[in-house]
Enzyme design. Structure first.
Site, mmCIF file in Angstrom:
data_model
loop_
_atom_site.group_PDB
_atom_site.id
_atom_site.type_symbol
_atom_site.label_atom_id
_atom_site.label_comp_id
_atom_site.label_asym_id
_atom_site.label_seq_id
_atom_site.Cartn_x
_atom_site.Cartn_y
_atom_site.Cartn_z
ATOM 1 N N SER A 1 -9.151 19.235 35.865
ATOM 2 C CA SER A 1 -8.562 20.011 35.096
ATOM 3 C C SER A 1 -8.565 21.709 35.297
ATOM 4 O O SER A 1 -8.458 22.006 37.265
ATOM 5 C CB SER A 1 -8.789 20.423 33.101
ATOM 6 O OG SER A 1 -7.597 21.671 32.819
ATOM 7 N N TYR B 1 1.901 24.300 37.081
ATOM 8 C CA TYR B 1 0.590 24.177 37.265
ATOM 9 C C TYR B 1 0.201 24.563 35.667
ATOM 10 O O TYR B 1 -0.959 23.680 35.151
ATOM 11 C CB TYR B 1 0.157 25.778 38.288
ATOM 12 C CG TYR B 1 -1.534 24.952 38.017
ATOM 13 C CD1 TYR B 1 -1.952 24.313 39.160
ATOM 14 C CD2 TYR B 1 -2.794 25.846 37.739
ATOM 15 C CE1 TYR B 1 -2.859 23.583 39.837
ATOM 16 C CE2 TYR B 1 -3.844 25.408 38.319
ATOM 17 C CZ TYR B 1 -4.209 24.507 39.336
ATOM 18 O OH TYR B 1 -5.682 24.772 39.863
ATOM 19 N N LYS C 1 -2.898 21.493 33.677
ATOM 20 C CA LYS C 1 -3.635 21.311 33.589
ATOM 21 C C LYS C 1 -4.237 21.677 31.981
ATOM 22 O O LYS C 1 -5.388 21.009 31.621
ATOM 23 C CB LYS C 1 -4.563 22.664 33.609
ATOM 24 C CG LYS C 1 -4.075 22.684 35.605
ATOM 25 C CD LYS C 1 -4.753 21.084 35.843
ATOM 26 C CE LYS C 1 -4.655 21.320 37.407
ATOM 27 N NZ LYS C 1 -5.591 20.309 38.105
#
Length: 317
Positions: free
Chosen positions: A165, A179, A183
């Site tokens: 992650s 993004y 994650k």
């Protein structure tokens, strides 16, 4: 149900002796953090399958590390190519023991950008969500299948899946919605997988969450930003050490290790247990989690409490 074993003591340097003779598969292993994982695993005595779409870099790394690695050209968004990488690992060594779902990308994000001079909004491109979520899910699906199949036979032993992650999965991050979303998704995926593993399939699932590391994925602008902020950079070698810490200790389950600068509090070895996913200070969340998991013994099996086959219908929330 998954039970927390408490945070990992990151002040103790990891010992990689138990890695010798095992087989690992690393997606995105030809460069950056993936390359650091590959090198560390090889040094510890593992055979590593490097699954990466960069044929030039992958072949070069395999040639350097010789018989300790096998390179397979692999786009993580292709089920067929990921499956071929797993099959190659079995073909070469007869086993898969460690899977590092590392492949990921970051690009200029179009989600927050709007050109209002146009007559209509532009449809955004979403490659980060695809690679960082779908790619990881495909890797995990294959890892769980091969791990469970192997442990169902005589070759039963500790097998470990590690998801990559990011600290972006725990912090607000300006200007990178794809993004951050991807994650956070991997973080949630790890929580689901650790509950599945708790049902007794002898599989460990953990997560690595790097702070900014100077790798090819880091843009020049972001490099400058972090440098000026004074926060410092984490090191790829410390991410590799965290990986070895996880795979070498079969008591580590469902944990998230952050890779951070060594001058941060408690990070003398460059990584710390985030200890954020078990609601240590929230009895209310513990209670909610207990309620959420009460039907799990039915939801995660194919039969009800009396052994009758379950018939499921699509949920309409």
């Amino acid at each position: 149900m998954y039970t927390s074993s408490g945070p990992v003591d990151a002040s103790v340097e990891s010992k990689a002796g138990s890695v010798k003779g095992r087989t690992a598969l690393v997606t995105g292993g030809a460069s950056g953090l993936g390359e650091a994982y590959v090198r560390a695993l090889v040094k510890a005595g593992a055979h590593v399958v490097i699954a990466d779409r960069d044929e030039q870099a992958g072949s070069k790394l395999q040639n350097e590390l010789s018989d300790s690695t096998t390179f397979v050209r692999c786009d993580v968004l292709s089920w067929k190519e990921q499956l071929a990488a797993f099959k190659k690992a079995i073909e070469v060594t007869g086993s898969i023991d460690i899977v590092m779902a590392n492949a990921g990308i970051a690009t200029n994000d179009q989600v927050f950008y709007n050109d209002i001079s146009r007559d209509e909004p532009e449809e955004p491109d979403l490659p980060v969500l695809k690679v960082n979520i779908i790619g990881v899910v495909l890797t995990a699906k294959l890892a769980m299948w091969y791990f469970e199949k192997q442990n169902a036979g005589e070759n039963k032993r500790d097998r470990c899946l590690i998801l990559k992650s990011s600290m972006a999965g725990y912090l607000d991050l300006h200007g990178a919605p794809q993004y951050s979303c991807s994650k956070f998704a991997v973080r949630g995926f790890m929580r689901a997988l650790r509950q599945q593993a708790a049902l007794g399939n002898q599989i460990r699932v953990n997560l690595i969450a790097p702070w900014y590391v100077k790798t090819p994925i880091l843009s020049g602008a972001m490099d400058t930003f972090i440098t000026k902020s004074g926060a410092g950079f984490a090191k790829a070698a410390d991410a590799a050490a965290a990986l070895l810490c996880i795979v070498s200790n079969d008591s580590i389950q469902g944990r998230a290790l952050a890779i951070v600068p060594r001058d941060w509090e408690g990070a003398s070895n460059g990584y710390v247990d985030l200890n954020q996913d078990d609601f240590e200070d929230s009895p209310w969340m513990h209670r909610a989690q207990e309620y959420a998991l009460k039907p799990a013994k039915y939801a995660m099996t194919s039969t009800d409490s009396e052994g009758n086959p379950l018939k499921t219908a699509p949920r309409q929330d």
